[in-house]
Design an enzyme around this catalytic site. Sequence first.
Site, PDB file in Angstrom:
ATOM      1  N   LYS A  13       0.825  -1.220   0.000  1.00 29.04           N
ATOM      2  CA  LYS A  13       0.000   0.000   0.000  1.00 29.04           C
ATOM      3  C   LYS A  13       0.857   1.266   0.000  1.00 29.04           C
ATOM      4  CE  LYS A  13      -2.271  -0.967   3.797  1.00 29.04           C
ATOM      5  NZ  LYS A  13      -1.600  -2.247   4.106  1.00 29.04           N
ATOM      6  N   ARG A  88      -9.153   1.845   9.480  1.00 29.44           N
ATOM      7  CA  ARG A  88      -8.689   0.483   9.768  1.00 29.44           C
ATOM      8  C   ARG A  88      -9.849  -0.437  10.166  1.00 29.44           C
ATOM      9  NH1 ARG A  88      -3.225  -0.284  10.177  1.00 29.44           N
ATOM     10  NH2 ARG A  88      -1.934   1.559  10.503  1.00 29.44           N
ATOM     11  N   ARG A 123      12.677  -9.648   3.471  1.00 30.56           N
ATOM     12  CA  ARG A 123      13.117  -8.253   3.551  1.00 30.56           C
ATOM     13  C   ARG A 123      14.313  -8.130   4.498  1.00 30.56           C
ATOM     14  NH1 ARG A 123       8.454  -3.841   4.084  1.00 30.56           N
ATOM     15  NH2 ARG A 123       8.092  -4.797   6.113  1.00 30.56           N
ATOM     16  N   ARG A 156      14.021  -7.171  10.457  1.00 32.00           N
ATOM     17  CA  ARG A 156      13.267  -6.452  11.490  1.00 32.00           C
ATOM     18  C   ARG A 156      12.355  -7.428  12.227  1.00 32.00           C
ATOM     19  NH1 ARG A 156      10.027  -1.478   9.290  1.00 32.00           N
ATOM     20  NH2 ARG A 156       8.768  -3.254   8.755  1.00 32.00           N
ATOM     21  N   ARG A 167       0.032 -10.158  12.590  1.00 30.93           N
ATOM     22  CA  ARG A 167      -0.500  -8.932  11.979  1.00 30.93           C
ATOM     23  C   ARG A 167      -1.562  -9.259  10.922  1.00 30.93           C
ATOM     24  NH1 ARG A 167       4.474  -5.836   9.771  1.00 30.93           N
ATOM     25  NH2 ARG A 167       3.020  -4.113   9.446  1.00 30.93           N
TER      26      ARG A 167
END
Length: 210
Positions: A13, A88, A123, A156, A167
């Site tokens: 996004k 949200r 990542r 991370r 999440r």
Amino acid sequence: MKIIMLGAPGAGKGTQAEIVSQKLGIPTISTGNILRAAVKAGTPVGLQAKSFMDAGKLVPDDVIIGILAEALAGPECAKGYILDGVPRTIPQAQAMEEQGIDIDVALDLDVPDQTIVERMGGRRVCPVCGATYHVVNAPPQKEGVCDKCGAALIVRSDDAPETVLDRLRTYHEQTEPLIAFYRERGKLKTVENRPSIEENTAEIMKALGI
């Protein structure tokens, strides 16, 4: 054009909002940025938000939407805007409608959970200069080392598989119902995931009729 970006964490996004923002010449509005700006400016809703933040509490929906309405009334949003990270939840979307905040299109970036887990798990981030890489899509020249400053790259904690799954679970419970909410209002456009950023952008522009 007034656009909302929908999609799971890691769906792209933020990346696509930035690209579309440049192409259309309209700003991207993110909750975090406008919240910080309102607190810094000391506006009435900003001070209200600060009182919750100082007490270590979540800022309530009505305060968030009040800050959003304030930001969208600014001259830079006169030609349209892209909302990233808000609403949200259904109550936030309803509060936006009650405040008279209207949108033209809700863009749903539809990416399978497994793809997101693989994407975020690959990542790598430089803790020194902040550069980001991906072991498959955008690897550094030397494995595990930042091209820009030579520091060792890290994963991370947000990108750890168990965190990503957590999440995603929150997204499916709280945010995914917005897809049906905007579909009922005839404002939903779904963009199926494509292999590259450029292909996804092309699909988004097609969905926007541009």
